[in-house]
Design a protein around this motif. Structure first.
Motif, PDB file in Angstrom:
ATOM      1  N   GLU A   1       5.325   9.276   0.783  1.00  0.00           N
ATOM      2  CA  GLU A   1       4.726   8.975   2.080  1.00  0.00           C
ATOM      3  C   GLU A   1       4.726  10.217   2.960  1.00  0.00           C
ATOM      4  OE1 GLU A   1       2.705   6.901   4.857  1.00  0.00           O
ATOM      5  OE2 GLU A   1       3.220   6.193   2.841  1.00  0.00           O
TER       6      GLU A   1
ATOM      7  N   ARG B   1       2.559   3.596  -8.582  1.00  0.00           N
ATOM      8  CA  ARG B   1       1.707   3.586  -7.390  1.00  0.00           C
ATOM      9  C   ARG B   1       1.927   4.802  -6.501  1.00  0.00           C
ATOM     10  NH1 ARG B   1       4.223  -1.810  -4.675  1.00  0.00           N
ATOM     11  NH2 ARG B   1       3.657  -2.523  -6.759  1.00  0.00           N
ATOM     12  N   PHE B   2       2.971   5.575  -6.763  1.00  0.00           N
ATOM     13  CA  PHE B   2       3.202   6.818  -6.027  1.00  0.00           C
ATOM     14  C   PHE B   2       3.857   7.797  -6.995  1.00  0.00           C
ATOM     15  CE2 PHE B   2       6.564   3.711  -5.055  1.00  0.00           C
ATOM     16  CZ  PHE B   2       7.678   4.349  -5.585  1.00  0.00           C
TER      17      PHE B   2
ATOM     18  N   ALA C   1       9.400   6.997  -3.145  1.00  0.00           N
ATOM     19  CA  ALA C   1       8.396   6.367  -2.281  1.00  0.00           C
ATOM     20  C   ALA C   1       8.412   6.993  -0.892  1.00  0.00           C
ATOM     21  CB  ALA C   1       8.641   4.867  -2.197  1.00  0.00           C
ATOM     22  N   GLU C   2       9.602   7.256  -0.367  1.00  0.00           N
ATOM     23  CA  GLU C   2       9.709   7.892   0.951  1.00  0.00           C
ATOM     24  C   GLU C   2       9.106   9.293   0.941  1.00  0.00           C
ATOM     25  OE1 GLU C   2      13.828   7.909   1.841  1.00  0.00           O
ATOM     26  OE2 GLU C   2      13.992   5.727   2.111  1.00  0.00           O
TER      27      GLU C   2
ATOM     28  N   ALA D   1       8.499   0.356  -8.159  1.00  0.00           N
ATOM     29  CA  ALA D   1       8.795   0.505  -6.729  1.00  0.00           C
ATOM     30  C   ALA D   1      10.267   0.205  -6.433  1.00  0.00           C
ATOM     31  CB  ALA D   1       7.886  -0.402  -5.916  1.00  0.00           C
TER      32      ALA D   1
END
Length: 456
Positions: A30, A51-52, A26-27, A19
């Motif tokens: 989302e 996690r993403f 990550a952005e 992360a």
């Protein structure tokens, strides 16, 4: 080594590091949750560690850079789709030139002749057709096989993978045993099978000639579709004499033999078919041949091509279940010609295979140093490590999968600039890789194993 608490603790640390390293991904992840189902263009992209999902910015040769500017040694290579390396200049030039003169007209281009001749030279089968993907190519050859034999079923290896072909998403129910006694059921994860796969498909274990002989003796199988070595459940190599036995058994029972070389092309310019002196009735080859452009091809023996010559010229061939308007488009053919004329040649494998050998040796050294019951397997310029002794069939390979341990090692490597294929522990090498790339993986892999075994 099986301390699950230790594995979970290290995984949590690596998730935090992941992360920290990838705020822009990550952005974007989302943002993608709304317009994209599962937050990605294709559901299997959720299989990557972290996690993403990572979002990539560029790729060239054997390197990939993500949107956060992190560069990776790419040992995935698009899960074989970029086996030649990324952003090949010759393919870029061919695509630019072709696109400026039209892409799809439903008419053949002169490149089609060159491609057919080159595939015939490489694989030894004289007649070829194009497809958009190996999935499509496999669907088409299964139709041909049923048409030519008048038999309803096809046969595959237990835990095989041939794309998203409905008939091939089948396994033997492990609770009922193997071979003739095994009950055919949908492969775990297969969504909404259109029919009961037991009605369309026979499944036999890899490396088991007796089971193959018993099942084909029933007389309802049109063809056996197989990889000469299993790859998508991890690399499972054929035992000595097995493939020769497969050819004898299929011929004796009047069953056509189809080699899917989409992944086993890593064995050489003509895949395992040529490298191992095999004699299939049909060959399918997919994503590597276009340098990253979606395309595939399938070849037929002279006998099958002659028997199909009538139906292929029929007035209703456009609704025969074989084809597609964009299949064989000029852009794909230009890409295949540019790729095969400059890549995937003997001289390219002469660079890539020793790198895979070095990878296997490095991993084996780490395993030996720590006294682990693990193993590393190699097929041409592809290599993979197992958390067990080498399995001899797909069911044993599937039973050996350790998703927690695998996920940790993948994420550990990713956080240190080494990208492995998200499925299993596979590394693929191109002529663009270097010995330093191999050494980097050995170093990172060794650090991960040390952290797991030392508890520090």
């Amino acid at each position: 080594m099986t301390d699950r608490t230790r594995i979970a603790s290290l995984r949590a640390q690596e998730e935090e590091l992941f992360a920290e390293l990838h705020p822009r991904s990550a952005e974007l992840a989302e943002q993608a949750r709304g317009p994209l189902l599962a937050g990605v263009p294709m559901p299997w992209m959720t299989r990557w560690p972290g996690r993403f999902p990572l979002f990539f910015e560029s790729a060239s040769g054997a390197r990939l850079t993500d949107v956060d500017g992190v560069e990776y040694v790419d040992l995935c290579l698009g899960d074989t789709g970029a086996m030649t390396g990324h952003a090949l200049p010759q393919v870029t030039e061919a695509l630019t030139a072709r696109a400026s003169r039209g892409i799809t007209t439903m008419l053949p281009s002169a490149d089609a002749i060159w491609v057919g001749e080159e595939l015939a030279r490489r694989f030894g089968l004289p007649s070829w057709q194009l497809a958009m993907s190996a999935t499509d190519a496999n669907r088409f050859v299964l139709r041909f096989a049923r048409h030519l034999t008048g038999r309803p079923r096809i046969a595959v290896m237990d835990w095989c993978y041939h794309g998203t072909v409905d008939e091939t998403l089948a396994v033997l129910d492990p609770s009922t045993g193997s071979g003739q006694a095994g009950r055919v059921v949908p492969r775990p994860g297969a969504l909404g099978p259109q029919v009961d796969v037991a009605e369309t498909t026979a499944v036999v274990p890899f490396n088991d000639l007796d089971a193959l002989d018993r099942r084909l003796a029933v007389g309802d199988v049109a063809c056996l579709l197989m990889e000469p070595a299993l790859t998508n459940i991890g690399i499972v190599l054929p035992e000595p004499g097995y493939l020769e036995g497969v050819r004898e058994v299929t011929r004796r029972h009047g069953v056509l033999l189809v080699n899917d070389e989409t992944h086993t092309l890593c064995a050489g310019p003509g895949g395992a078919t040529v490298a191992w002196g095999l004699d299939p009735d049909m060959v399918v080859v997919g994503k590597p041949i276009g340098g990253g452009i979606p395309c595939a091809a399938y070849g037929l023996s002279a006998e099958l091509a002659e028997r199909l010559s009538g139906p292929m010229l029929g007035h209703e061939i456009d609704v025969a279940g074989v084809g597609g308007t964009l299949t064989g488009n000029a852009l794909a053919l230009a890409a295949i010609r540019a790729t095969l004329s400059t890549c995937l040649r003997e001289e390219d494998f002469a660079v890539a295979v020793p790198l895979a050998e070095g990878f296997a040796a490095g991993v084996a050294g780490v395993i030996a140093d720590h006294g682990l019951p693990w193993h590393v397997q190699r097929l041409g310029c592809r290599a993979e490590y197992w958390f067990c002794p080498p399995p001899r069939d797909g069911a044993a390979a599937a039973a050996a999968v350790d998703e927690e341990l695998e996920g940790l090692l993948h994420l550990w490597c990713l956080n240190r600039g080494v990208l492995l294929t998200p499925f299993h522990n596979m590394a693929l090498f191109s002529p663009h890789h270097t010995v330093a790339d191999v050494d980097r993986h050995t170093e990172v892999f060794g650090q991960a194993v040390a952290a797991l075994t030392s508890g520090t």
